[in-house]
Design an enzyme around this catalytic site. Structure first.
Site, PDB file in Angstrom:
ATOM      1  N   LYS A  83       0.919  -1.129  -0.011  1.00  0.00           N
ATOM      2  CA  LYS A  83       0.094   0.384   0.066  1.00  0.00           C
ATOM      3  C   LYS A  83       1.270   1.614  -0.126  1.00  0.00           C
ATOM      4  O   LYS A  83       2.065   1.390   0.699  1.00  0.00           O
ATOM      5  CB  LYS A  83      -0.227   0.088   0.819  1.00  0.00           C
ATOM      6  CG  LYS A  83      -1.955   1.176   1.082  1.00  0.00           C
ATOM      7  CD  LYS A  83      -2.946   1.205   2.896  1.00  0.00           C
ATOM      8  CE  LYS A  83      -3.953   2.128   2.509  1.00  0.00           C
ATOM      9  NZ  LYS A  83      -4.478   1.443   3.540  1.00  0.00           N
ATOM     10  N   SER A 158      -9.046   2.254   2.627  1.00  0.00           N
ATOM     11  CA  SER A 158      -8.095   3.012   1.584  1.00  0.00           C
ATOM     12  C   SER A 158      -7.148   1.655   1.285  1.00  0.00           C
ATOM     13  O   SER A 158      -6.591   2.481   0.124  1.00  0.00           O
ATOM     14  CB  SER A 158      -7.107   4.351   2.869  1.00  0.00           C
ATOM     15  OG  SER A 158      -6.973   3.298   3.677  1.00  0.00           O
ATOM     16  N   SER A 182      -9.798   0.315   7.090  1.00  0.00           N
ATOM     17  CA  SER A 182      -9.279  -0.238   5.614  1.00  0.00           C
ATOM     18  C   SER A 182      -8.339  -1.544   5.040  1.00  0.00           C
ATOM     19  O   SER A 182      -8.521  -1.628   3.754  1.00  0.00           O
ATOM     20  CB  SER A 182      -8.262   1.621   6.047  1.00  0.00           C
ATOM     21  OG  SER A 182      -8.752   2.627   5.535  1.00  0.00           O
TER      22      SER A 182
END
Length: 492
Positions: A83, A158, A182
């Site tokens: 990420k 996210s 997330s």
């Protein structure tokens, strides 16, 4: 089916075993993964930065180490996506923001150090909303990530790109982060396993900890890093590498009380929930929930009764914790530094983030949120005294159109933009372990997740229950068939 397709549909555990046995090379596996990225990512936008050359070089080094009779580690040759909120030395880490468009960290985050040391092959950085301040996958500086089950819909966030990469076979493993759901949000919307261990199981640094970097240094008392995978076995494998204490994280917990791989062994799974009491709530008596979600998760929780557990429906007497969430985030943030960022770049930043940062937060709002968190922790430990595990929907809705922050109406009720995520942030506030597993699909084929929550620090029981559910209701054989989206690109 070609060799490349075979390799991109193998689990991380199976790939690691195949590479170790030398039935396939790490370079072949990496080339297959990169081929899958080439085939799909132009329209799904999982990755914002690719490291193809470095990945091939690392894979070749793994093969050479095996040829010398060395052991490169438990993830040797296994591709992984990282990420773009997680720092990577020498690789740009934009965090979805114009303010960091050229930032190249000089050190890896702890989890990146650990997966590298375990032999994993990093393919690149994945799409995020700006600094993670959203539950969807679009930002002002890169194309929006798209849900592979329907590319006109959001994959959630996210950890948006991390989930898209795993759901489509671009990578068998990904690292996500979870400050308010997330990891679990995109796992639910993309039909994956998303595991948030207890606060402190997986240490963080420099992310959330390095005061020099506004935005990057946010979320300290809420953030967790963890796996997004297709199976619980792969989640356990990645946890066995990234969990454990580190002096750079004051929240990190001692190692040794969870045997991650044993949690998903056949012996553990066979009796994982026998005699357990599992409490289920569809809505906490607080949150509107889409009837499709109620139906799918309501039927899925019955699997635990079939496995020997006692399932009881709860009517928890909780105060709604959601008003306290964003004040807690703000209290964790460098408001002065981020407000300067708004002064410098505000016209190029996400409007909802600018609104949060420029709001005149009072000291009373921030301290009231701290008291609200304490109240929630106390209410939750009392609730958990009567049960072994808590089960809820992961989200109130299936995937919705890309470009939105959230639906305006759920089950006929007008809601705020974040209401669809209401089951998640509370367990960042308490620090409890929580995992989202695929519970089923809607009539039109959209995945729906079920959340399993354990008592404070009882990560083992939580992951074993997820593995038992998976054994009874396997899902990893289901693959999306993504096609290019009909709509135009969306940015924040």
């Amino acid at each position: 089916m070609t060799l490349a397709t075979d390799l991109t549909r193998m689990s991380a555990a199976d790939l690691a075993a195949a590479i170790r046995s030398r039935s396939v090379t790490a370079v072949e596996v990496t080339e297959a993964a990169l081929g899958r990225v080439n085939a799909l990512d132009d329209h799904l936008h999982a990755f914002v930065e690719r490291t193809d050359a470095a990945a091939i070089d690392r894979a070749a080094a793994v093969d050479e180490a095996f040829d010398r009779g060395e052991d490169p580690g438990p993830l040797a040759g296994v591709p992984i996506a990282v990420k773009d909120l997680i720092a990577t030395a020498g690789v740009v880490t934009r965090s979805g923001s114009i303010a960091y468009q050229d930032w190249v960290p000089d050190e890896d985050d702890i989890v990146v150090e650990r997966v590298k040391a375990a032999g994993a092959i990093i393919l690149g950085k994945t799409t995020v909303p700006e600094f993670g301040y959203s539950g969807v996958g679009h930002n002002p500086v890169s194309p929006a990530a798209r849900n592979p089950w329907n590319p006109d819909l959001t994959p959630g966030g996210s950890s948006a790109g991390s989930a898209v990469a795993v759901a489509t076979g671009m990578a068998p493993l990904s690292l996500g982060s979870d400050g308010g759901g997330s990891i679990r949000i995109p796992a639910s919307l993309c039909g994956l396993v998303g595991f948030k261990a207890s606060m402190g199981r997986v240490p963080l640094y420099p992310g959330c900890r390095d005061e020099r970097f506004p935005g990057v240094s946010s979320w300290e008392t809420l953030e967790h890093i963890g796996p997004i995978t297709r199976t619980t076995a792969d989640a356990a494998l990645l946890m066995s590498v990234i969990a454990g204490p580190d002096a750079r994280d004051r929240h990190s917990l001692p190692a040794g009380d969870v045997d991650w791989l044993d949690c998903v062994s056949e012996e553990s799974v066979a009796t994982a929930v026998e005699g357990k009491t599992i409490g289920y709530t569809a809505d906490f008596g607080l949150f509107p929930v889409d009837p499709r979600v109620r139906d799918v998760v309501g039927r899925a929780v019955g699997v635990f009764a079939d496995l020997g557990a006692r399932v009881i429906e709860l009517d928890p007497a909780l105060d709604d914790p959601t008003p306290h969430f964003w004040p807690l985030v703000m209290a964790d943030s460098d408001l002065a530094g981020m407000r300067q960022m708004v002064a410098d770049h505000g016209g190029q930043m996400s409007p909802h983030l600018v609104e949060l940062l420029t709001r005149p937060w009072s000291a009373e709002e921030l301290t009231t949120a701290q008291m609200g968190r304490k109240r929630l922790v106390n209410q939750m430990w009392k609730l958990m005294q009567g049960i072994d595990l808590l089960v809820t929907p992961t989200l109130s809705v299936p995937a919705f159109p890309i470009g939105m922050q959230g639906p305006e109406v759920i089950d006929g009720q007008m809601v705020s933009a974040g209401s669809w995520m209401a089951f998640l942030g509370m367990f960042n506030m308490t620090g409890q372990p929580a995992v989202s597993v695929p519970a089923g699909v809607t009539d039109d084929g959209l995945p729906i997740g079920m959340q399993i929550v354990g008592p404070h620090l009882d990560d083992g029981t939580t992951l074993r229950a997820a593995a038992a559910f998976e054994a009874a209701r396997p899902w990893a054989h289901r693959w999306p068939d993504p096609a290019p989206a009909a709509t135009s690109e969306v940015t924040s």
